[in-house]
Design an enzyme around this catalytic site. Structure first.
Site, PDB file in Angstrom:
ATOM      1  N   ASP A   7      15.240 -14.774 -13.847  1.00  0.00           N
ATOM      2  CA  ASP A   7      15.772 -15.359 -15.069  1.00  0.00           C
ATOM      3  C   ASP A   7      17.106 -16.035 -14.728  1.00  0.00           C
ATOM      4  O   ASP A   7      17.694 -15.775 -13.669  1.00  0.00           O
ATOM      5  CB  ASP A   7      15.964 -14.238 -16.099  1.00  0.00           C
ATOM      6  CG  ASP A   7      16.642 -14.700 -17.365  1.00  0.00           C
ATOM      7  OD1 ASP A   7      16.237 -15.741 -17.909  1.00  0.00           O
ATOM      8  OD2 ASP A   7      17.582 -14.022 -17.814  1.00  0.00           O
ATOM      9  N   GLU A   9      20.054 -17.191 -17.447  1.00  0.00           N
ATOM     10  CA  GLU A   9      21.189 -16.748 -18.259  1.00  0.00           C
ATOM     11  C   GLU A   9      21.203 -15.226 -18.400  1.00  0.00           C
ATOM     12  O   GLU A   9      20.199 -14.602 -18.728  1.00  0.00           O
ATOM     13  CB  GLU A   9      21.139 -17.401 -19.635  1.00  0.00           C
ATOM     14  CG  GLU A   9      21.351 -18.910 -19.595  1.00  0.00           C
ATOM     15  CD  GLU A   9      21.225 -19.542 -20.965  1.00  0.00           C
ATOM     16  OE1 GLU A   9      22.182 -19.449 -21.753  1.00  0.00           O
ATOM     17  OE2 GLU A   9      20.159 -20.117 -21.245  1.00  0.00           O
TER      18      GLU A   9
END
Length: 203
Positions: A7, A9
């Site tokens: 991922d 953020e």
């Protein structure tokens, strides 16, 4: 061959929309998938607020460009790239992520698209309702083993299909609901966990 799917953020970078909220003074824009798990609902809220307050794509891009990577993120990604293929699987948008991808050395990014007219975000296009899960399933159909790491609700779809999934920097309110998923708060321990689950990499 193995792929590490990360991922963006909250995992490698701060939350872009939290910076947008700080810059504009609009608290609601700081909400993320940690607060609203349904990403479509979250984006509809953001676009509505932006339209009502004259906030443009360039304001979001400026917020993203002002962020630094989380401490140790670049070294972590570079070390992984020596041993694995690394893919960033994010529910961000290419127009938003560009300055952060530059700081990460331009890794392979799979994310979504925005529809923009005269610098105004008017809509968005999801590549798939569960794009992260779909990407890993596609990699696995080609014979790759996949690891996944993320910090929020929308990363659980990756963990469901990856050969091994890990939380990194996840709030306790999220990780505690999934005790079956190993959770880490630093890159060194996560890196060791990935290596220990690899069938190709020897440390």
């Amino acid at each position: 061959m193995e792929i590490v799917c990360l991922d963006m953020e909250g995992t490698l970078t701060p939350e872009v929309w939290e910076r947008v909220a700080a810059n504009t003074g609009i608290k609601e824009l700081g909400k993320t998938t940690r607060d609203i798990p349904d990403y479509g609902e979250l984006m509809e809220m953001r676009i509505k607020i932006m339209s009502e307050n004259g906030i443009k794509l360039s304001n979001v891009q400026d917020a993203a460009a002002s962020l630094e990577l989380l401490p140790g993120a670049l070294s972590f990604v570079n070390k992984l790239r020596e041993k694995f293929q690394v893919v960033i699987l994010s529910d961000t948008f290419h127009d938003v992520a560009k300055p952060l991808m530059k700081k990460l050395g331009y890794p392979f990014l799979l994310c979504h698209n925005l529809k923009v007219i005269d610098d105004e975000i008017v809509s968005y296009e999801f590549r798939h309702p569960q794009a992260k899960k779909q990407a890993i399933e596609s990699f696995k159909s080609l014979g790759y083993r996949c690891f996944a790491a993320g910090d929020s609700h929308n990363d659980i779809q990756m963990f469901e299909v990856a050969d091994k999934g890990f939380f990194i920097n996840a709030p306790l309110k999220i990780s505690s609901k999934h005790p079956e998923i190993e959770s880490y708060d630093n890159y060194n321990d996560l890196e060791k966990a990935i290596y220990s689950n690899s069938i190709f990499v020897q440390t």
